[in-house]
Motif scaffolding. Structure first.
Motif, PDB file in Angstrom:
ATOM      1  N   ILE A 433       3.998  -5.437   4.555  1.00 23.89           N
ATOM      2  CA  ILE A 433       2.695  -4.808   4.809  1.00 23.89           C
ATOM      3  C   ILE A 433       1.799  -4.947   3.582  1.00 23.89           C
ATOM      4  O   ILE A 433       0.618  -5.280   3.694  1.00 23.89           O
ATOM      5  CB  ILE A 433       2.881  -3.327   5.184  1.00 23.89           C
ATOM      6  CG1 ILE A 433       3.541  -3.209   6.565  1.00 23.89           C
ATOM      7  CG2 ILE A 433       1.542  -2.592   5.180  1.00 23.89           C
ATOM      8  CD1 ILE A 433       3.835  -1.778   6.985  1.00 23.89           C
ATOM      9  N   ALA A 434       2.369  -4.693   2.410  1.00 23.67           N
ATOM     10  CA  ALA A 434       1.584  -4.788   1.176  1.00 23.67           C
ATOM     11  C   ALA A 434       0.987  -6.182   1.014  1.00 23.67           C
ATOM     12  O   ALA A 434      -0.205  -6.340   0.701  1.00 23.67           O
ATOM     13  CB  ALA A 434       2.462  -4.447  -0.026  1.00 23.67           C
ATOM     14  N   ASN A 435       1.807  -7.204   1.242  1.00 26.34           N
ATOM     15  CA  ASN A 435       1.320  -8.582   1.096  1.00 26.34           C
ATOM     16  C   ASN A 435       0.297  -8.924   2.166  1.00 26.34           C
ATOM     17  O   ASN A 435      -0.727  -9.566   1.891  1.00 26.34           O
ATOM     18  CB  ASN A 435       2.492  -9.563   1.165  1.00 26.34           C
ATOM     19  CG  ASN A 435       3.312  -9.586  -0.103  1.00 26.34           C
ATOM     20  OD1 ASN A 435       2.796  -9.308  -1.180  1.00 26.34           O
ATOM     21  ND2 ASN A 435       4.587  -9.896   0.011  1.00 26.34           N
ATOM     22  N   THR A 436       0.568  -8.520   3.394  1.00 25.29           N
ATOM     23  CA  THR A 436      -0.341  -8.845   4.501  1.00 25.29           C
ATOM     24  C   THR A 436      -1.712  -8.212   4.288  1.00 25.29           C
ATOM     25  O   THR A 436      -2.747  -8.872   4.408  1.00 25.29           O
ATOM     26  CB  THR A 436       0.251  -8.371   5.837  1.00 25.29           C
ATOM     27  OG1 THR A 436       1.486  -9.051   6.076  1.00 25.29           O
ATOM     28  CG2 THR A 436      -0.708  -8.652   6.982  1.00 25.29           C
ATOM     29  N   VAL A 437      -1.714  -6.924   3.966  1.00 23.08           N
ATOM     30  CA  VAL A 437      -2.983  -6.220   3.828  1.00 23.08           C
ATOM     31  C   VAL A 437      -3.746  -6.682   2.590  1.00 23.08           C
ATOM     32  O   VAL A 437      -4.957  -6.911   2.632  1.00 23.08           O
ATOM     33  CB  VAL A 437      -2.764  -4.695   3.800  1.00 23.08           C
ATOM     34  CG1 VAL A 437      -4.099  -3.964   3.624  1.00 23.08           C
ATOM     35  CG2 VAL A 437      -2.094  -4.242   5.087  1.00 23.08           C
ATOM     36  N   SER A 438      -3.067  -6.843   1.457  1.00 26.45           N
ATOM     37  CA  SER A 438      -3.752  -7.243   0.228  1.00 26.45           C
ATOM     38  C   SER A 438      -4.376  -8.634   0.355  1.00 26.45           C
ATOM     39  O   SER A 438      -5.436  -8.903  -0.225  1.00 26.45           O
ATOM     40  CB  SER A 438      -2.790  -7.213  -0.965  1.00 26.45           C
ATOM     41  OG  SER A 438      -1.730  -8.143  -0.789  1.00 26.45           O
ATOM     42  N   ARG A 439      -3.748  -9.504   1.141  1.00 26.80           N
ATOM     43  CA  ARG A 439      -4.323 -10.843   1.341  1.00 26.80           C
ATOM     44  C   ARG A 439      -5.414 -10.854   2.403  1.00 26.80           C
ATOM     45  O   ARG A 439      -6.188 -11.796   2.491  1.00 26.80           O
ATOM     46  CB  ARG A 439      -3.220 -11.837   1.739  1.00 26.80           C
ATOM     47  CG  ARG A 439      -2.280 -12.188   0.597  1.00 26.80           C
ATOM     48  CD  ARG A 439      -1.118 -13.039   1.053  1.00 26.80           C
ATOM     49  NE  ARG A 439      -0.249 -13.389  -0.049  1.00 26.80           N
ATOM     50  CZ  ARG A 439      -0.349 -14.494  -0.784  1.00 26.80           C
ATOM     51  NH1 ARG A 439      -1.314 -15.359  -0.518  1.00 26.80           N
ATOM     52  NH2 ARG A 439       0.500 -14.731  -1.766  1.00 26.80           N
ATOM     53  N   SER A 440      -5.500  -9.799   3.195  1.00 24.03           N
ATOM     54  CA  SER A 440      -6.464  -9.765   4.301  1.00 24.03           C
ATOM     55  C   SER A 440      -7.719  -8.963   3.989  1.00 24.03           C
ATOM     56  O   SER A 440      -8.767  -9.195   4.590  1.00 24.03           O
ATOM     57  CB  SER A 440      -5.796  -9.182   5.557  1.00 24.03           C
ATOM     58  OG  SER A 440      -4.658  -9.937   5.928  1.00 24.03           O
ATOM     59  N   ILE A 441      -7.612  -7.999   3.087  1.00 21.70           N
ATOM     60  CA  ILE A 441      -8.774  -7.196   2.713  1.00 21.70           C
ATOM     61  C   ILE A 441      -9.703  -8.025   1.832  1.00 21.70           C
ATOM     62  O   ILE A 441      -9.262  -8.637   0.857  1.00 21.70           O
ATOM     63  CB  ILE A 441      -8.330  -5.916   1.969  1.00 21.70           C
ATOM     64  CG1 ILE A 441      -7.618  -4.974   2.934  1.00 21.70           C
ATOM     65  CG2 ILE A 441      -9.522  -5.223   1.325  1.00 21.70           C
ATOM     66  CD1 ILE A 441      -8.505  -4.350   3.984  1.00 21.70           C
ATOM     67  N   ARG A 442     -10.976  -8.032   2.178  1.00 26.19           N
ATOM     68  CA  ARG A 442     -11.964  -8.808   1.423  1.00 26.19           C
ATOM     69  C   ARG A 442     -12.571  -7.926   0.328  1.00 26.19           C
ATOM     70  O   ARG A 442     -13.565  -7.240   0.531  1.00 26.19           O
ATOM     71  CB  ARG A 442     -13.036  -9.345   2.351  1.00 26.19           C
ATOM     72  CG  ARG A 442     -12.504 -10.308   3.422  1.00 26.19           C
ATOM     73  CD  ARG A 442     -13.639 -11.041   4.091  1.00 26.19           C
ATOM     74  NE  ARG A 442     -14.346 -11.884   3.129  1.00 26.19           N
ATOM     75  CZ  ARG A 442     -15.636 -12.189   3.198  1.00 26.19           C
ATOM     76  NH1 ARG A 442     -16.377 -11.688   4.173  1.00 26.19           N
ATOM     77  NH2 ARG A 442     -16.201 -12.961   2.295  1.00 26.19           N
TER      78      ARG A 442
END
Length: 496
Positions: A433-442
């Motif tokens: 989740i940490a990786n997915t969200v951090s790479r998706s938030i602009r």
């Protein structure tokens, strides 16, 4: 404690403190009580012209860009040492002028201001170009040269730290500069100019012109002899700075602007720890121990909590509020000082009224916290929807919007549903989740299981309408340099 004596109220131009050309002054106000601290020289276009002339002469003819880098480093380190030696006075000036906690200034902010100078001083003698192997019997290399005279426009929320954050890389690069501090907080900038003089910076290298944004600030942005502008402030004013720079000499601009940062909390976290961190994410800058309440662009004002822990999180958050002390920033027992001035105070209160009118539920706070001065109770809204004004616009004060979410995909979509993109926080123990969200938030910076994790080595800036370019880190130094390419033929080359 005894309040500091105000020693410097004039403009600092070409190594001297001088009155404004017009002779005008303006009042700087103590936000604790609304009383006048001192009358400060009101610089305008004529004064900016004089400051730029001094900076231009110092750049074109003076020693600063031509010093051995080790000499620039030595003077910058002396400047930093002088900041440390005057730490208490600088912290008191920022408390008096901006309402910042005195204890926080002494322990954190003024030492950090000195460290920023030391960080860039260490880079001054490590600026170099590249040697290039060219085709056609040609030899090439690049030179990294200072961009020239720079205009530095700094905000009121971190007066001393913002000063060295921008002055540090400019000095290390060999630039000369004109600094325009916020009209709300001129005192520490003028004191820092005095320390620069004591550190033996050559006359004209660092100039400070106090005054209003619409006059002195506008003159910096549009000046033909300024080669670059770095601005931190609102998105609206940033747009004006960019337009002025483009309309004159097409000078490059670095903009660090507004934010409406999402703080996203997933249901696998320790609620006690994350509630404390969420509170710091909105209270940092005017609160103790290290959390001007909400007066920071990256404040995590949109708090998204996964529905499974939402109710328990609200309970823990209210426990934090109950023990919160609002009061005089010179009192070591106080957690939160006043807002910076009456205009900001009224703006925040108006947003609170808008939140209530648009249907958000006022969970706590929402009122003035004293009979005089610019104190506001810490304020939390629930039942906030993404289309509400308090969820869309930067309030820059003690107002938190709490919202529920169900899935990772929803959190990402709603986190990005803003015109801003300065920062974000992601709280989870799930690495995927940490990786997915951090790479998706602009956003320009994403903190995972922490917040306000700043470092001089970590670049800081925004996406979208939060601006472009970076402060801090080596990326900031690069923005004060330009590359010159040099080519020459090798012996017996057909180019001869």
């Amino acid at each position: 404690m005894a309040l500091p004596k105000i020693k410097f109220t004039q403009l600092f131009i070409d190594g001297q403190f001088v009155d404004a050309v017009s002779g005008k002054t303006f009042e700087t106000i103590d936000p604790r009580n609304g009383e006048v601290i001192a009358k400060i020289a009101e610089g305008d276009k004529d004064d900016i012209d004089l400051a730029v002339k001094a900076a231009r002469h110092a750049f074109d003819n003076g020693p600063w860009p031509r010093f051995p880098p080790s000499e620039r480093r030595r003077m910058m380190l002396k400047f930093a040492d002088l900041i440390d030696q005057n730490m208490e006075e600088l912290a008191a000036l920022d408390s008096l002028d901006a309402g910042k906690l005195y204890s926080l200034g002494k322990l954190v902010e003024i030492p950090n201001a000195a460290e920023k100078l030391r960080y860039y001083a260490g880079a001054a003698d490590k600026i170099h170009g590249s040697t290039l192997k060219m085709s056609g019997q040609l030899h090439g290399y690049t030179l990294r040269e200072p961009i020239g005279v720079v205009g530095l426009i700094i905000p009121w929320n971190f007066p001393s730290q913002m000063f060295t954050m921008k002055v540090g890389p400019a000095l290390a690069a060999g630039c000369t500069m004109v600094v325009k501090p916020a009209e709300q907080t001129p005192l520490s900038a003028l004191f820092l100019a005095h320390l620069a003089k004591l550190a033996s910076l050559p006359d004209g290298v660092l100039n400070v012109v106090t005054g209003y944004g619409h006059s002195a600030g506008a003159a910096v942005s549009s000046h033909m002899d300024i080669d670059k502008v770095s601005f931190t402030g609102s998105t609206e004013v940033g747009r004006l700075v960019m337009q002025a720079a483009a309309a004159t000499n097409l000078k490059p601009v670095t903009l660090e602007l507004g934010g409406k940062s999402p703080f996203i909390i997933f249901d696998d976290v320790d609620i006690d720890k994350v509630a404390d961190l969420a509170w710091r994410a909105i209270t940092y800058n005017k609160a103790n121990p290290i959390p001007i309440f909400g007066e920071i662009c990256v404040a995590g004002t949109r708090v998204f909590v996964q529905e499974g822990i939402y109710d328990a999180f609200v309970v823990k958050l209210l426990e934090k509020v109950e023990s919160w002390v609002v009061g005089d920033p010179f009192d070591p027992n106080v957690h939160q000082g006043p807002q910076v001035d009456e205009k900001q105070y009224n703006k925040i209160l108006s947003y609170i009224e808008i939140g209530k009118k648009e249907g958000a539920t006022l969970l706590t706070g929402g009122k003035p916290a004293a009979n005089k001065g610019y104190y506001i109770e810490p304020t939390i809204f629930t039942d906030v929807t993404d289309d509400m004004t308090i969820a869309k616009e930067e309030i820059f004060g003690p107002v938190m919007s709490l919202m529920k979410f169900k899935s990772v995909e929803e959190a990402i979509k709603r986190g990005n549903a803003t015109k801003y993109g300065l920062a974000a926080g992601v709280m989870t123990n799930d690495l995927n989740i940490a990786n997915t969200v951090s790479r998706s938030i602009r956003a320009g910076i994403v903190w995972i299981n922490c917040y306000f994790a700043f470092s001089d080595t970590l670049p800081y800036g925004g996406y979208k309408m939060s601006g472009f370019g970076r402060d801090m880190g080596m990326e900031s130094l690069e923005s004060y340099l330009q590359t010159k390419s040099v080519a020459m033929p090798i012996h017996n080359s057909p180019w001869l």
